[in-house]
Design a protein around this motif. Sequence first.
Motif, PDB file in Angstrom:
ATOM      1  N   ASN A 120      35.351  55.880  40.930  1.00  0.00           N
ATOM      2  CA  ASN A 120      34.551  54.956  40.130  1.00  0.00           C
ATOM      3  C   ASN A 120      34.487  53.596  40.835  1.00  0.00           C
ATOM      4  O   ASN A 120      35.184  53.356  41.828  1.00  0.00           O
ATOM      5  N   SER A 121      33.661  52.715  40.311  1.00  0.00           N
ATOM      6  CA  SER A 121      33.422  51.407  40.943  1.00  0.00           C
ATOM      7  C   SER A 121      34.704  50.598  41.111  1.00  0.00           C
ATOM      8  O   SER A 121      34.896  49.934  42.128  1.00  0.00           O
ATOM      9  N   THR A 122      35.570  50.637  40.115  1.00  0.00           N
ATOM     10  CA  THR A 122      36.820  49.881  40.180  1.00  0.00           C
ATOM     11  C   THR A 122      37.680  50.374  41.330  1.00  0.00           C
ATOM     12  O   THR A 122      38.187  49.583  42.132  1.00  0.00           O
ATOM     13  N   GLN A 123      37.835  51.705  41.430  1.00  0.00           N
ATOM     14  CA  GLN A 123      38.636  52.280  42.519  1.00  0.00           C
ATOM     15  C   GLN A 123      38.050  51.889  43.881  1.00  0.00           C
ATOM     16  O   GLN A 123      38.784  51.514  44.800  1.00  0.00           O
ATOM     17  N   GLY A 183      36.123  49.296  44.607  1.00  0.00           N
ATOM     18  CA  GLY A 183      36.309  47.858  44.843  1.00  0.00           C
ATOM     19  C   GLY A 183      37.669  47.556  45.453  1.00  0.00           C
ATOM     20  O   GLY A 183      37.773  46.819  46.439  1.00  0.00           O
ATOM     21  N   TYR A 184      38.718  48.176  44.879  1.00  0.00           N
ATOM     22  CA  TYR A 184      40.059  47.941  45.417  1.00  0.00           C
ATOM     23  C   TYR A 184      40.231  48.586  46.792  1.00  0.00           C
ATOM     24  O   TYR A 184      40.867  48.023  47.674  1.00  0.00           O
ATOM     25  N   TYR A 220      38.754  44.316  47.845  1.00  0.00           N
ATOM     26  CA  TYR A 220      38.569  43.247  46.856  1.00  0.00           C
ATOM     27  C   TYR A 220      39.797  43.155  45.967  1.00  0.00           C
ATOM     28  O   TYR A 220      40.351  44.157  45.551  1.00  0.00           O
ATOM     29  N   SER A 245      39.704  41.373  43.110  1.00  0.00           N
ATOM     30  CA  SER A 245      39.238  41.385  41.720  1.00  0.00           C
ATOM     31  C   SER A 245      37.921  42.145  41.658  1.00  0.00           C
ATOM     32  O   SER A 245      37.112  42.083  42.583  1.00  0.00           O
ATOM     33  N   ILE A 246      37.736  42.870  40.571  1.00  0.00           N
ATOM     34  CA  ILE A 246      36.546  43.698  40.423  1.00  0.00           C
ATOM     35  C   ILE A 246      35.305  42.834  40.215  1.00  0.00           C
ATOM     36  O   ILE A 246      34.227  43.164  40.689  1.00  0.00           O
ATOM     37  N   SER A 247      35.470  41.687  39.553  1.00  0.00           N
ATOM     38  CA  SER A 247      34.296  40.823  39.351  1.00  0.00           C
ATOM     39  C   SER A 247      33.757  40.318  40.692  1.00  0.00           C
ATOM     40  O   SER A 247      32.543  40.240  40.888  1.00  0.00           O
ATOM     41  N   TYR A 297      31.815  43.222  42.219  1.00  0.00           N
ATOM     42  CA  TYR A 297      30.503  43.389  41.568  1.00  0.00           C
ATOM     43  C   TYR A 297      29.518  42.318  42.045  1.00  0.00           C
ATOM     44  O   TYR A 297      28.370  42.602  42.339  1.00  0.00           O
ATOM     45  N   ASN A 313      27.182  50.895  39.868  1.00  0.00           N
ATOM     46  CA  ASN A 313      26.783  52.057  39.063  1.00  0.00           C
ATOM     47  C   ASN A 313      25.276  52.295  39.123  1.00  0.00           C
ATOM     48  O   ASN A 313      24.818  53.437  39.215  1.00  0.00           O
TER      49      ASN A 313
END
Length: 196
Positions: free
Chosen positions: A153-156, A158-159, A163, A165-167, A170, A182
């Motif tokens: 997913n996007s959070t995974q 991003g890390y 990054y 922080s996820i913000s 994004y 997404n």
Amino acid sequence: MSHQYYLSKDTMWKATISCDATYDGVFFYAVKTTGIFCRPSCKSRIPNDENVSFFGSADEAQKAGYRPCKRCRPDLCVSKYDPLTFILEDTICLIKNNYIQNLSLDDIASNVGVSRFHLNRIFKERIGCTPRMYLEKFRVNKAKELLLTTQFNSTQIGYQIGYQSISSFYSAFKRNTGFSPNQFRTLHVRNCSNQK
């Protein structure tokens, strides 16, 4: 026999103080007080002439106990040395190999051996963006690849691409693609299924 022996000491000295690149590879000069040797085109501070020795090759200078200059890299086997090209290549390589690390501009600059101001300026002139922007674009391209080839997913993602922080992930993704991660995935999945 080296070309250097056909040149007078006066000619080599004049080429050294004028940073004459036409003599690069023809001779090298070394400075006794620093223990460093350079190409004639080197932009380092002009030494006192009594402290200078001339050599026909980088090997001769090294055998005499001198270290190669980090600025003009006389130890590299290239006839015309453009230090900016090597700084850019080193920076890009550093970013590509360490993009998941928390890299600051200071980290990048100190790793390639220049000031952050100098690195920012030459990167903008030659590449068209700052090293931080290049790092962001590289990470976003990695994210696009992961969005289309994995189930993360996007959070995974991003890390995984560095990054903290996820913000910020994004924001960077949207800035570079015009979409959220997404939206990007959905759009490309839809386009692929429409083409089948």
